[in-house]
Design a protein around this motif. Structure first.
Motif, PDB file in Angstrom:
ATOM      1  N   GLY A   1       0.807  -1.211   0.000  1.00 42.74           N
ATOM      2  CA  GLY A   1       0.000   0.000   0.000  1.00 42.74           C
ATOM      3  C   GLY A   1       0.839   1.260   0.000  1.00 42.74           C
ATOM      4  O   GLY A   1       1.613   1.496   0.920  1.00 42.74           O
ATOM      5  N   ARG A   2       0.685   2.080  -1.022  1.00 43.25           N
ATOM      6  CA  ARG A   2       1.365   3.367  -1.120  1.00 43.25           C
ATOM      7  C   ARG A   2       0.332   4.459  -1.326  1.00 43.25           C
ATOM      8  O   ARG A   2      -0.779   4.208  -1.775  1.00 43.25           O
ATOM      9  CB  ARG A   2       2.365   3.367  -2.282  1.00 43.25           C
ATOM     10  CG  ARG A   2       3.530   2.416  -2.116  1.00 43.25           C
ATOM     11  CD  ARG A   2       4.485   2.546  -3.277  1.00 43.25           C
ATOM     12  NE  ARG A   2       5.636   1.660  -3.140  1.00 43.25           N
ATOM     13  CZ  ARG A   2       6.609   1.565  -4.049  1.00 43.25           C
ATOM     14  NH1 ARG A   2       6.557   2.285  -5.152  1.00 43.25           N
ATOM     15  NH2 ARG A   2       7.629   0.741  -3.843  1.00 43.25           N
ATOM     16  N   ALA A   3       0.738   5.671  -1.004  1.00 45.86           N
ATOM     17  CA  ALA A   3      -0.158   6.808  -1.202  1.00 45.86           C
ATOM     18  C   ALA A   3      -0.470   6.959  -2.683  1.00 45.86           C
ATOM     19  O   ALA A   3       0.424   6.882  -3.531  1.00 45.86           O
ATOM     20  CB  ALA A   3       0.487   8.076  -0.661  1.00 45.86           C
ATOM     21  N   GLN A   4      -1.752   7.130  -3.003  1.00 45.67           N
ATOM     22  CA  GLN A   4      -2.201   7.215  -4.376  1.00 45.67           C
ATOM     23  C   GLN A   4      -3.059   8.452  -4.583  1.00 45.67           C
ATOM     24  O   GLN A   4      -3.773   8.898  -3.675  1.00 45.67           O
ATOM     25  CB  GLN A   4      -3.032   5.975  -4.747  1.00 45.67           C
ATOM     26  CG  GLN A   4      -2.302   4.658  -4.589  1.00 45.67           C
ATOM     27  CD  GLN A   4      -1.277   4.432  -5.665  1.00 45.67           C
ATOM     28  OE1 GLN A   4      -1.505   4.720  -6.840  1.00 45.67           O
ATOM     29  NE2 GLN A   4      -0.115   3.915  -5.269  1.00 45.67           N
ATOM     30  N   LYS A   5      -2.977   9.002  -5.775  1.00 43.93           N
ATOM     31  CA  LYS A   5      -3.913  10.053  -6.141  1.00 43.93           C
ATOM     32  C   LYS A   5      -5.285   9.427  -6.367  1.00 43.93           C
ATOM     33  O   LYS A   5      -5.405   8.330  -6.885  1.00 43.93           O
ATOM     34  CB  LYS A   5      -3.435  10.760  -7.403  1.00 43.93           C
ATOM     35  CG  LYS A   5      -2.146  11.563  -7.214  1.00 43.93           C
ATOM     36  CD  LYS A   5      -1.760  12.266  -8.505  1.00 43.93           C
ATOM     37  CE  LYS A   5      -0.470  13.072  -8.309  1.00 43.93           C
ATOM     38  NZ  LYS A   5      -0.068  13.765  -9.559  1.00 43.93           N
ATOM     39  N   GLY A   6      -6.326  10.134  -6.018  1.00 47.36           N
ATOM     40  CA  GLY A   6      -7.661   9.602  -6.175  1.00 47.36           C
ATOM     41  C   GLY A   6      -8.001   8.601  -5.078  1.00 47.36           C
ATOM     42  O   GLY A   6      -7.477   8.665  -3.964  1.00 47.36           O
ATOM     43  N   THR A   7      -8.847   7.653  -5.410  1.00 46.10           N
ATOM     44  CA  THR A   7      -9.304   6.691  -4.401  1.00 46.10           C
ATOM     45  C   THR A   7      -8.290   5.586  -4.129  1.00 46.10           C
ATOM     46  O   THR A   7      -8.352   4.931  -3.094  1.00 46.10           O
ATOM     47  CB  THR A   7     -10.613   6.028  -4.867  1.00 46.10           C
ATOM     48  OG1 THR A   7     -10.356   5.278  -6.064  1.00 46.10           O
ATOM     49  CG2 THR A   7     -11.694   7.085  -5.148  1.00 46.10           C
ATOM     50  N   GLY A   8      -7.380   5.332  -5.075  1.00 46.25           N
ATOM     51  CA  GLY A   8      -6.439   4.228  -4.919  1.00 46.25           C
ATOM     52  C   GLY A   8      -6.968   2.916  -5.452  1.00 46.25           C
ATOM     53  O   GLY A   8      -6.335   1.865  -5.265  1.00 46.25           O
ATOM     54  N   ILE A   9      -8.096   2.935  -6.140  1.00 42.89           N
ATOM     55  CA  ILE A   9      -8.689   1.718  -6.701  1.00 42.89           C
ATOM     56  C   ILE A   9      -8.179   1.524  -8.136  1.00 42.89           C
ATOM     57  O   ILE A   9      -8.194   2.459  -8.936  1.00 42.89           O
ATOM     58  CB  ILE A   9     -10.227   1.786  -6.683  1.00 42.89           C
ATOM     59  CG1 ILE A   9     -10.740   1.837  -5.245  1.00 42.89           C
ATOM     60  CG2 ILE A   9     -10.838   0.593  -7.423  1.00 42.89           C
ATOM     61  CD1 ILE A   9     -12.234   2.042  -5.133  1.00 42.89           C
ATOM     62  N   THR A  10      -7.748   0.301  -8.432  1.00 47.22           N
ATOM     63  CA  THR A  10      -7.287  -0.042  -9.781  1.00 47.22           C
ATOM     64  C   THR A  10      -8.038  -1.279 -10.253  1.00 47.22           C
ATOM     65  O   THR A  10      -8.171  -2.262  -9.515  1.00 47.22           O
ATOM     66  CB  THR A  10      -5.777  -0.328  -9.796  1.00 47.22           C
ATOM     67  OG1 THR A  10      -5.069   0.832  -9.350  1.00 47.22           O
ATOM     68  CG2 THR A  10      -5.305  -0.682 -11.198  1.00 47.22           C
ATOM     69  N   TYR A  11      -8.522  -1.196 -11.492  1.00 47.64           N
ATOM     70  CA  TYR A  11      -9.204  -2.345 -12.094  1.00 47.64           C
ATOM     71  C   TYR A  11      -8.443  -2.748 -13.354  1.00 47.64           C
ATOM     72  O   TYR A  11      -8.070  -1.905 -14.172  1.00 47.64           O
ATOM     73  CB  TYR A  11     -10.650  -2.013 -12.455  1.00 47.64           C
ATOM     74  CG  TYR A  11     -11.330  -3.117 -13.248  1.00 47.64           C
ATOM     75  CD1 TYR A  11     -11.687  -4.315 -12.635  1.00 47.64           C
ATOM     76  CD2 TYR A  11     -11.577  -2.961 -14.610  1.00 47.64           C
ATOM     77  CE1 TYR A  11     -12.284  -5.330 -13.361  1.00 47.64           C
ATOM     78  CE2 TYR A  11     -12.179  -3.977 -15.344  1.00 47.64           C
ATOM     79  CZ  TYR A  11     -12.526  -5.163 -14.712  1.00 47.64           C
ATOM     80  OH  TYR A  11     -13.112  -6.177 -15.430  1.00 47.64           O
ATOM     81  N   SER A  12      -8.208  -4.050 -13.496  1.00 45.67           N
ATOM     82  CA  SER A  12      -7.491  -4.565 -14.661  1.00 45.67           C
ATOM     83  C   SER A  12      -8.247  -5.749 -15.238  1.00 45.67           C
ATOM     84  O   SER A  12      -8.690  -6.633 -14.494  1.00 45.67           O
ATOM     85  CB  SER A  12      -6.066  -4.986 -14.262  1.00 45.67           C
ATOM     86  OG  SER A  12      -5.413  -5.621 -15.334  1.00 45.67           O
ATOM     87  N   SER A  13      -8.380  -5.767 -16.555  1.00 45.21           N
ATOM     88  CA  SER A  13      -9.059  -6.870 -17.237  1.00 45.21           C
ATOM     89  C   SER A  13      -8.178  -7.352 -18.384  1.00 45.21           C
ATOM     90  O   SER A  13      -7.695  -6.545 -19.187  1.00 45.21           O
ATOM     91  CB  SER A  13     -10.412  -6.418 -17.778  1.00 45.21           C
ATOM     92  OG  SER A  13     -11.063  -7.481 -18.461  1.00 45.21           O
ATOM     93  N   THR A  14      -7.962  -8.679 -18.443  1.00 48.26           N
ATOM     94  CA  THR A  14      -7.114  -9.270 -19.476  1.00 48.26           C
ATOM     95  C   THR A  14      -7.859 -10.389 -20.177  1.00 48.26           C
ATOM     96  O   THR A  14      -8.458 -11.246 -19.529  1.00 48.26           O
ATOM     97  CB  THR A  14      -5.815  -9.829 -18.873  1.00 48.26           C
ATOM     98  OG1 THR A  14      -5.110  -8.791 -18.194  1.00 48.26           O
ATOM     99  CG2 THR A  14      -4.917 -10.408 -19.961  1.00 48.26           C
ATOM    100  N   LEU A  15      -7.840 -10.372 -21.495  1.00 53.73           N
ATOM    101  CA  LEU A  15      -8.433 -11.425 -22.309  1.00 53.73           C
ATOM    102  C   LEU A  15      -7.322 -12.062 -23.133  1.00 53.73           C
ATOM    103  O   LEU A  15      -6.538 -11.365 -23.779  1.00 53.73           O
ATOM    104  CB  LEU A  15      -9.520 -10.868 -23.220  1.00 53.73           C
ATOM    105  CG  LEU A  15     -10.154 -11.872 -24.204  1.00 53.73           C
ATOM    106  CD1 LEU A  15     -10.935 -12.943 -23.457  1.00 53.73           C
ATOM    107  CD2 LEU A  15     -11.046 -11.147 -25.213  1.00 53.73           C
ATOM    108  N   GLY A  16      -7.252 -13.406 -23.108  1.00 53.56           N
ATOM    109  CA  GLY A  16      -6.196 -14.107 -23.834  1.00 53.56           C
ATOM    110  C   GLY A  16      -6.723 -15.204 -24.726  1.00 53.56           C
ATOM    111  O   GLY A  16      -7.749 -15.824 -24.433  1.00 53.56           O
TER     112      GLY A  16
END
Length: 1013
Positions: free
Chosen positions: A240-255
């Motif tokens: 956990g590091r200080a983040q701009k905004g809410t700190g939420i990250t979403y990632s989606s990968t299709l293979g």
């Protein structure tokens, strides 16, 4: 009293902002030198600490040069400079101890989390290929949930798995490997090997990893004692590091997954034998296709395009002195193999905090949950349950699509021929295996600063999992008239309890000397249980119950318990920040051996560039940094539980009577630990304003006191005896080169790195009586460890040739009276180890566009291909019909004429020739199917685009990135006739130079979208 009041009033809140010259830098550690006071910058780079005028503030963060300023006002703004050299970088070493990289007296390589996630590998172990000098990745071939084996600097053991210890946030992780039998040992049977259940490291979610530290030398891993004889890989997860905004990250990968490389097959001759069509035959020695028959691509027709997707959501943020990281990741891999799939759910939460008066208390608590659900792991081995053996050898004039509906109207298997061969579509639907593993990894650390130089710490950690499996074979095939059934479970739990004291004092007595050290006490307890119940053939068709067997169910039960008590310590002396000396020592008391054992190490590092400059001297302008280092260590391994004394096991005979049976191996209470003596020297330099870096290491490791089984006279009542013996030596060197070739704030940037390693793995001695040891293989093909030879020499038969150098026929094959080849006894055919490993990584960036690719290669070494052997035997291989023809031919060679040799004139058919070559022993003439394992490939290529902030213009969406990746993009060079040299028959054997009907490897395409809020 007055002094205390004066001090309190003298303190002031010093505030400011830390930037990189453009934007604020979050997560910078701001500490008052010599005190316990400090804090971190927030998401915008702002900080606030209490400090007196004249005190010094230290600003440090990975990737930037540490700065120290003297307090002279209430506001101090600081601009950090990017630390391209990474020499002052703080890295994580053994036992989670953080040290300056320049102080290390041994080779050290770190892999960043971004490099692992960019690789888009389902099993994170595979992402390490080509990234670390001296690290070899050996991949299994059992689909998306297959095992992967890692070795560092060669093999140190004959019987062990030779893998490094895996540490996750200070907690050892059980990196189990491959298949096991009911006795808990590896099952690598040629005909019916166990199912590959994956490896433990494959459970980890790459998205959660901050970095991997690879500790290759004995001095680097000595603190871990008997468990790290083969090195260690230390994984640090995100905190956990200080983040701009809410700190939420979403990632989606299709293979998407397709076949990568395949052997060449002939398309000219149909089903049958001796040139005659026979629709019951399994061979392709029939008539020429002509217009009557047609060749089919059954491999491409059977395999499908695999589809996998990964969804990840994470949250990380810093709230004053508390950091939080939590994530959830779901992976669904519908393999290219019909019916085979893997689902994995990873949940993680980690909280670190500083609290109490002057922030003396700190805690770090983490919980990881991993759930794996694997369906229809492929069956391997030379048996009818291996769909790939059937597909590869299927007559060329038959179409697998004609058998896509695998059942007849009566519910029996629909297939051709009269043998025990099995329809691959039937296997996909009616030979089902399923295993579900629930795993938890937890750790809790609490630390208290007793003084500004002394800390006390308590740690506890656990790795625990339960795997349940269920195997069902339906009736109606040659495998079982009414079906077969087995189920069971494996449970494992390891708990570690550690107490530690850490001391550090810089500038002792105002001098240039510094001293630091740690003292540890640890208890490790592990418990593994296994219960397998096999009903065998079923009484009532397709009623899957262990009570429905024709006979009594077979029950295998295992219970292994182990404990290691340890005391260990490390001490480091440094002089003026340029000379460092580190000593470690560890004493282990293992429940698997009678006597304790001690592991010492010493390492030193001298930063020549700092030494010269601090003494007023100068180096040539192009030398930015220069360090030499050296180390010596003694590390090793203990053994499995219950290897000291023989005992009886109680069971039942076929009539249900109680019987006691004795072990077939004579155990040995005099066993001692395996001992590895490791010596290393090296240097590290950075040139041309740190734009070019070079790291060199030379090492020599000798592994003695090998714990091995040696054969005994069967009349003794034992098959083998367990003893200490042997000396295995690894010598080699490693080179890591990195360069910042192009640098531009607004233009093109190009970074490149190359790593090269060469290792020689030799058996110095075994015992006076035993000079050879078989690692694996079958019948007339063996992978051995013979005294005085290289580890992993491959022995098999060769063609008999004229050996008289004076003969005009010297070197030609000696044929029999029928004009067919003859074979020798077992001789040396090659060696399984690579001569060298190379990895080349390039990354380009232009504004918001990124491009990276990796080319890696294995040079030298050989392997035996059972797949190519069977293709030849069945008349399917392209080589059995050269140019699409099968005219009789005269084998090039000579025959004995009584007085010597004469040229052969007798013609034979291609079927006769290949029948002789492939059926001279179970694995034919070994020479014919030994292949050079050299291969060079474009491992992966990634193109990415970061949307600029001017496009986003949103208070909600902080960042967005889209990326496209291809894995196994191009096989640049290979000599193995379409078999991937990375394929092996048995992943948990040390005989990695043996391949047999491996599942074809994959080329994968991925598209990824990452959004930050």
């Amino acid at each position: 009293m007055l002094l205390s009041i004066t001090t309190i009033f003298a303190q002031q809140a010093v505030t400011g902002r830390v930037t990189d010259g453009n934007t604020g830098v979050a997560g910078v550690s701001v500490t008052v030198v010599g005190t316990t006071r400090g804090g971190q910058t927030d998401a915008n780079g702002n900080y606030s600490v209490d400090a007196n005028n004249g005190e010094k503030l230290r600003f440090s963060i990975v990737g930037y040069t540490t700065q120290i300023i003297t307090v002279s006002a209430r506001t101090h703004n600081v601009t950090l400079q990017a630390d391209d050299t990474s020499i002052d970088e703080v890295v994580v070493t053994a036992m989670g101890i953080k040290r300056e990289k320049k102080s290390l007296g041994y080779s050290f390589q770190e892999v960043k989390g971004e490099q692992l996630t960019d690789a888009k590998e389902t099993n994170i172990s595979n992402a390490l290929v080509g990234k670390v000098a001296g690290l070899q990745v050996i991949k299994g071939s059992a689909g998306p949930a297959s095992s992967t084996k890692i070795t560092l600097r060669g093999n140190n053991s004959l019987a062990g798995d030779n893998q490094p210890l895996i540490i996750v946030d200070g907690v050892p992780m059980n990196n189990f490997l491959g298949s096991k039998g009911g006795n808990g040992l590896a099952n690598n049977d040629f005909w019916n090997p166990g199912t590959d259940m994956g490896n433990g490291l494959g459970d980890i979610n790459p998205e959660d990893i901050e970095s991997m530290s690879v500790l290759k030398s004995g001095a680097a891993s000595a603190l871990y004692g008997s468990r790290a004889g083969n090195g260690a890989i230390v994984i640090t997860t995100k905190s956990g590091r200080a983040q701009k905004g809410t700190g939420i990250t979403y990632s989606s990968t299709l293979g998407l997954e397709t076949l990568f490389t395949l052997p060449k097959l002939q398309n000219s001759f149909a089903q049958g034998k001796d040139g005659v069509f026979d629709n019951l035959q399994l061979y392709s020695w029939g008539p020429e296709m002509g217009s009557t028959y047609q060749a089919y691509d059954n491999i491409q027709d059977f395999f499908k395009t695999g589809v996998n997707h990964t969804q990840n959501i994470s949250f990380q943020q810093q709230y004053e002195n508390t950091s939080v990281y939590t994530s959830a990741t779901y992976l669904n891999d519908q393999s290219k193999i019909p019916g085979s799939s893997l689902e994995r759910l990873n949940l993680m939460s980690r909280v670190t905090s500083n609290f109490g008066e002057n922030k003396r208390w700190s805690t770090d608590v983490k919980v990881q949950y991993m759930n794996n659900n694997a369906v229809n792991r492929p069956t391997s081995g030379q048996n009818n349950g291996n769909a790939y053996s059937t597909l590869f050898t299927m007559p060329r004039s038959l179409s697998i699509l004609d058998y896509k509906n695998p059942l007849t109207n009566t519910g029996k298997m629909f297939w051709y021929g009269t043998t025990n061969s099995i329809n691959p579509y039937w296997l996909a639907e009616y030979q089902q295996n399923n295993d579900v593993r629930n795993r938890y990894m937890m750790n809790a650390n609490i630390k208290y600063k007793l003084t500004d130089w002394l800390d006390a710490e308590a740690r506890t950690g656990m790795d625990s999992y339960v795997t349940r499996f269920d195997n069902r074979t339906y009736g109606g095939s040659p495998m079982a008239a009414n079906g077969k059934y087995a189920n069971g479970k494996t449970e494992f739990a390891e708990r570690n309890y550690t107490l530690a004291l850490h001391a550090r004092k810089d500038e002792l007595g105002g001098s240039k000397w510094g001293l630091s050290g740690s003292l540890f006490g640890q208890i490790m307890k592990s418990n593994e249980t296994m219960l397998n119940v096999n009903a065998g053939e079923l009484e009532v068709p397709n009623f899957f119950s262990v009570q429905n067997g024709v006979g009594n169910p077979a029950v295998d039960q295992l219970n292994n318990r182990k404990q290691i008590n340890s005391i260990y310590a490390t001490a480091e002396v440094n002089y003026d920040g340029f000379w460092f000396l580190t000593l470690t020592g560890r004493e282990d008391w293992s429940s698997t051996l009678l006597d304790p054992f001690f592991y010492p190490s010493v390492s030193t590092s001298l930063v020549i560039s700092d030494m010269i400059r601090k003494r007023g001297g100068n180096l040539p302008e192009f030398i930015s940094f220069l360090k030499v280092r050296g180390s010596y260590a003694e590390v090793g391994n203990d053994t499995r539980p219950y290897q000291l004394y023989n005992s009886y096991s109680v069971g039942k005979d076929p009539n249900g009577n109680a019987v006691g049976s004795y072990d077939d191996v004579k155990f040995n209470p005099a066993l001692v630990n395996e001992l590895i003596k490791a010596l290393e020297f090296g240097f590290d330099t950075r040139l041309f304003n740190s734009r070019l870096g070079l790291d060199f290491a030379w090492y020599k490791n000798n592994a003695t006191n090998q714990i091995i089984e040696v054969p005994m006279d069967p009349m003794s009542g034992f098959r083998a005896e367990l003893i200490n013996a042997g000396n295995i030596q690894n010598t080699g060197f490693e080179i890591a080169l990195d360069g910042q070739i192009l640098q531009s704030d607004a233009g093109l940037n190009w970074n490149s790195s190359v790593n090269f390693s060469k290792n020689t793995n030799k058996i110095i001695e075994l015992t006076d009586e035993i000079t050879n040891y078989t690692l694996g293989g079958f019948d007339n093909l063996a992978v051995r460890a013979n005294a005085g030879e290289l580890y992993g020499n491959i022995y098999g038969t060769k063609y008999r040739r004229v050996e008289d150098a004076a003969s005009p026929f010297y070197g030609q094959k000696i044929l029999d009276g029928n004009g067919l080849p003859q074979t020798t006894d077992a001789v040396l055919l090659g060696n399984q180890a690579p001569k060298a490993l190379v990895g080349w990584i390039n990354s380009f960036s232009y504004k918001n566009i990124g491009l990276s690719f990796q080319i890696d290669g294995r040079f030298g070494g050989e392997f035996f291909s059972g797949t190519n052997l069977n293709l030849q035997r069945n008349g399917v291989a392209d080589i059995t019909a050269p140019g699409g023809k099968r005219e009789d031919f005269v084998v090039d060679g000579v025959v004995a004429d009584g007085n010597g040799y004469k040229e052969n004139t007798k013609s034979v058919s291609h079927q006769q020739y290949w029948d002789r070559v492939t059926n001279s022993g179970n694995l034919g003439v070994g020479e014919e199917n030994i292949y050079d394992a050299t291969n060079i490939r474009l491992r992966n290529i990634t193109l990415s685009y970061n949307l600029p902030s001017s496009v986003l213009k949103s208070n909600v969406l902080q960042r967005a990135k889209i990326a496209f990746t291809v894995n196994n993009a191009w096989m640049i060079k290979s000599y193995a006739n379409g078999i991937d040299p990375e394929s092996v028959f048995s992943i948990n054997s040390n005989a990695t130079g043996f391949e047999n009907f491996s599942t074809p490897t994959s080329r994968s395409f991925f598209i990824n979208l990452t959004l930050g809020f």
